[in-house]
Design a protein around this motif. Structure first.
Motif, PDB file in Angstrom:
ATOM      1  N   ALA A 129      -8.408   5.648 -13.962  1.00 29.85           N
ATOM      2  CA  ALA A 129      -7.470   4.741 -14.288  1.00 29.85           C
ATOM      3  C   ALA A 129      -7.045   4.082 -13.101  1.00 29.85           C
ATOM      4  O   ALA A 129      -6.578   2.836 -13.107  1.00 29.85           O
ATOM      5  N   LEU A 130      -6.397   5.001 -12.537  1.00 32.82           N
ATOM      6  CA  LEU A 130      -5.537   4.219 -11.191  1.00 32.82           C
ATOM      7  C   LEU A 130      -6.611   3.281 -10.099  1.00 32.82           C
ATOM      8  O   LEU A 130      -6.068   2.071  -9.671  1.00 32.82           O
ATOM      9  N   GLU A 131      -7.573   3.646 -10.382  1.00 30.82           N
ATOM     10  CA  GLU A 131      -8.547   2.732  -9.394  1.00 30.82           C
ATOM     11  C   GLU A 131      -9.075   1.561 -10.929  1.00 30.82           C
ATOM     12  O   GLU A 131      -9.232   0.344  -9.712  1.00 30.82           O
ATOM     13  N   THR A 132      -9.630   1.990 -11.602  1.00 28.81           N
ATOM     14  CA  THR A 132      -9.685   0.699 -12.588  1.00 28.81           C
ATOM     15  C   THR A 132      -9.057  -0.492 -12.682  1.00 28.81           C
ATOM     16  O   THR A 132      -8.852  -2.043 -13.556  1.00 28.81           O
ATOM     17  N   ALA A 133      -7.524   0.529 -12.952  1.00 26.39           N
ATOM     18  CA  ALA A 133      -6.254  -0.377 -13.794  1.00 26.39           C
ATOM     19  C   ALA A 133      -6.135  -0.980 -15.188  1.00 26.39           C
ATOM     20  O   ALA A 133      -5.676  -1.331 -15.937  1.00 26.39           O
ATOM     21  N   ASP A 134      -7.109   0.103 -16.047  1.00 28.19           N
ATOM     22  CA  ASP A 134      -7.699   0.366 -17.603  1.00 28.19           C
ATOM     23  C   ASP A 134      -6.939   1.018 -18.290  1.00 28.19           C
ATOM     24  O   ASP A 134      -7.429   2.271 -18.455  1.00 28.19           O
ATOM     25  N   VAL A 135      -5.906   0.721 -18.576  1.00 24.94           N
ATOM     26  CA  VAL A 135      -4.464   1.605 -19.041  1.00 24.94           C
ATOM     27  C   VAL A 135      -4.120   0.587 -20.389  1.00 24.94           C
ATOM     28  O   VAL A 135      -4.323  -0.280 -19.033  1.00 24.94           O
ATOM     29  N   ASP A 136      -4.107   1.213 -21.449  1.00 24.53           N
ATOM     30  CA  ASP A 136      -3.055   0.337 -22.398  1.00 24.53           C
ATOM     31  C   ASP A 136      -1.502   0.407 -22.253  1.00 24.53           C
ATOM     32  O   ASP A 136      -1.211   2.012 -22.580  1.00 24.53           O
ATOM     33  N   ALA A 182       0.659  -1.238   0.465  1.00 20.69           N
ATOM     34  CA  ALA A 182       0.010  -0.325  -0.066  1.00 20.69           C
ATOM     35  C   ALA A 182       1.224   1.151   0.182  1.00 20.69           C
ATOM     36  O   ALA A 182       1.001   2.268  -1.329  1.00 20.69           O
ATOM     37  N   ALA A 183       1.671   1.490   1.409  1.00 20.20           N
ATOM     38  CA  ALA A 183       3.080   3.040   0.875  1.00 20.20           C
ATOM     39  C   ALA A 183       3.311   2.763  -0.544  1.00 20.20           C
ATOM     40  O   ALA A 183       3.882   3.718  -1.290  1.00 20.20           O
ATOM     41  N   VAL A 184       4.393   1.701  -1.159  1.00 23.66           N
ATOM     42  CA  VAL A 184       4.568   1.783  -2.346  1.00 23.66           C
ATOM     43  C   VAL A 184       3.664   2.243  -3.248  1.00 23.66           C
ATOM     44  O   VAL A 184       4.865   3.005  -4.178  1.00 23.66           O
ATOM     45  N   ARG A 185       3.092   1.504  -3.685  1.00 29.89           N
ATOM     46  CA  ARG A 185       1.778   1.980  -4.374  1.00 29.89           C
ATOM     47  C   ARG A 185       1.043   3.576  -4.333  1.00 29.89           C
ATOM     48  O   ARG A 185       1.063   3.960  -5.396  1.00 29.89           O
ATOM     49  N   LEU A 186       1.174   3.985  -3.151  1.00 24.85           N
ATOM     50  CA  LEU A 186       0.885   5.424  -2.819  1.00 24.85           C
ATOM     51  C   LEU A 186       1.768   6.447  -3.330  1.00 24.85           C
ATOM     52  O   LEU A 186       1.616   7.330  -3.824  1.00 24.85           O
ATOM     53  N   ARG A 187       3.181   5.629  -2.957  1.00 22.18           N
ATOM     54  CA  ARG A 187       4.593   6.735  -3.420  1.00 22.18           C
ATOM     55  C   ARG A 187       4.470   6.354  -5.038  1.00 22.18           C
ATOM     56  O   ARG A 187       4.727   7.947  -4.933  1.00 22.18           O
ATOM     57  N   MET A 190       3.571  -0.423 -14.557  1.00 24.72           N
ATOM     58  CA  MET A 190       3.226  -2.029 -13.947  1.00 24.72           C
ATOM     59  C   MET A 190       4.073  -2.309 -12.728  1.00 24.72           C
ATOM     60  O   MET A 190       3.452  -3.456 -11.834  1.00 24.72           O
ATOM     61  N   CYS A 191       4.472  -1.641 -11.731  1.00 25.99           N
ATOM     62  CA  CYS A 191       4.686  -1.715 -10.421  1.00 25.99           C
ATOM     63  C   CYS A 191       3.752  -1.465 -10.123  1.00 25.99           C
ATOM     64  O   CYS A 191       3.546  -2.531  -8.617  1.00 25.99           O
ATOM     65  N   TYR A 192       2.929  -0.927  -9.841  1.00 23.93           N
ATOM     66  CA  TYR A 192       2.333  -0.604  -9.310  1.00 23.93           C
ATOM     67  C   TYR A 192       0.573  -2.149  -9.634  1.00 23.93           C
ATOM     68  O   TYR A 192      -0.002  -2.468  -8.318  1.00 23.93           O
ATOM     69  N   LEU A 193       0.793  -2.114 -10.523  1.00 21.23           N
ATOM     70  CA  LEU A 193      -0.003  -3.079 -10.887  1.00 21.23           C
ATOM     71  C   LEU A 193       0.370  -4.417 -10.201  1.00 21.23           C
ATOM     72  O   LEU A 193      -0.448  -5.153  -9.454  1.00 21.23           O
ATOM     73  N   PHE A 194       1.922  -5.280  -9.792  1.00 29.28           N
ATOM     74  CA  PHE A 194       2.244  -6.180  -9.187  1.00 29.28           C
ATOM     75  C   PHE A 194       2.314  -5.570  -8.286  1.00 29.28           C
ATOM     76  O   PHE A 194       1.163  -6.821  -7.328  1.00 29.28           O
TER      77      PHE A 194
END
Lengths: 153, 97
Positions: free
Chosen positions: A110-117, A92-97, A130-134
């Motif tokens: 886009a951040l909520e749905t992760a619907d990004v090409d 959570a901390a790293v995603r926020l950063r 990609m890190c955010y999704l991982f």
């Protein structure tokens, strides 16, 4: 003890670890979620922030320790009741950063749905997303399989 | 001794009269997963799944949710704990008390 092991694709994950390592230093100095209380006594507030920063620092250290020398041999990471809570918080901390540092331009939806090409993103934004999704996937795995350990601890 | 038939004013603890009642309000962010927020609410406040999901959806859809109210000291402790989970929370006075 319940334990889950996940085998990761090294060529995909290794570059993402560099992103996490890069952000780790900053997370030792600044809270991922800013303290929104404005009416605390200054000294009290400072002691809160110190304690929260120390905890945040330790969380990120434990997250990074998952990817030690053994990881680069077999690509396996393990989550159990001892590390689940700390790891899920660290993610959570790293995603926020990541959002603050790289992903502001993507917008909240886009951040909520992760619907990004991903193909449309340029570096370093692509790698950050990609890190955010991982990290979200790691959180989902832990919550799905180890939430009882966290709730019972 | 209070008379349940005639004494209709709700009882207020002396501590609440002195310090007032404070609300712990969790604010939305686009980063933390819904499943994560539900788990944190269950962990921190002891909510059941249904209540935790309801509060999470309030945060998500309305931008905020009041998750607890009571004495200032305990409310601050909850905000601190929510910060440990990297959720953003604020305190506001409960004007109803």
């Amino acid at each position: 003890m319940k334990r889950i092991e996940v085998k990761l694709a090294l060529p995909v994950v290794a570059p993402l670890l560099d992103v996490i390592k890069e952000l780790a230093d900053g997370l030792g100095k600044k809270l991922a979620a800013p303290l929104a209380l404005t009416d605390l006594d200054e000294e009290y507030r400072a002691s809160w922030v110190d304690e929260l920063l120390a905890a945040q620092n330790e969380e990120v250290r434990v997250l990074l320790s998952l990817f030690d020398g053994d990881f680069f041999t077999d690509g396996v990471v393990a989550f159990d009741e001892d590390n689940a809570e700390v790891i899920v918080r660290a993610c959570a901390a790293v995603r926020l950063r990541l959002r603050e540092r790289y992903l502001q331009g993507l917008g909240e939806e886009a951040l909520e749905t992760a619907d990004v090409d991903l193909q449309q993103l340029e570096e370093p934004l692509r790698r950050a997303f990609m890190c955010y999704l991982f990290l979200a996937t790691v959180q989902e795995l832990i919550i799905q399989h180890l939430d009882e350990s966290i709730l019972g601890s | 001794m209070p008379n349940p038939q005639t004494d209709t004013k709700p009882a207020v603890l002396p501590e609440l009269q002195l310090e007032g009642v404070w609300r712990v309000v969790v604010l939305n962010d686009p980063v933390n997963l819904m499943s994560y927020v539900v788990m944190v609410f269950k962990k921190v406040f002891g909510f059941n799944e249904q209540t935790a999901r309801k509060k999470m959806l309030e945060v998500h859809e309305q931008g905020r949710s009041v998750v607890w109210s009571g004495l200032r000291e305990k409310a601050e402790a909850y905000v601190f704990t929510l910060q440990q989970w990297h959720l953003t929370a604020v305190l506001e006075p409960d004007e109803a008390h």
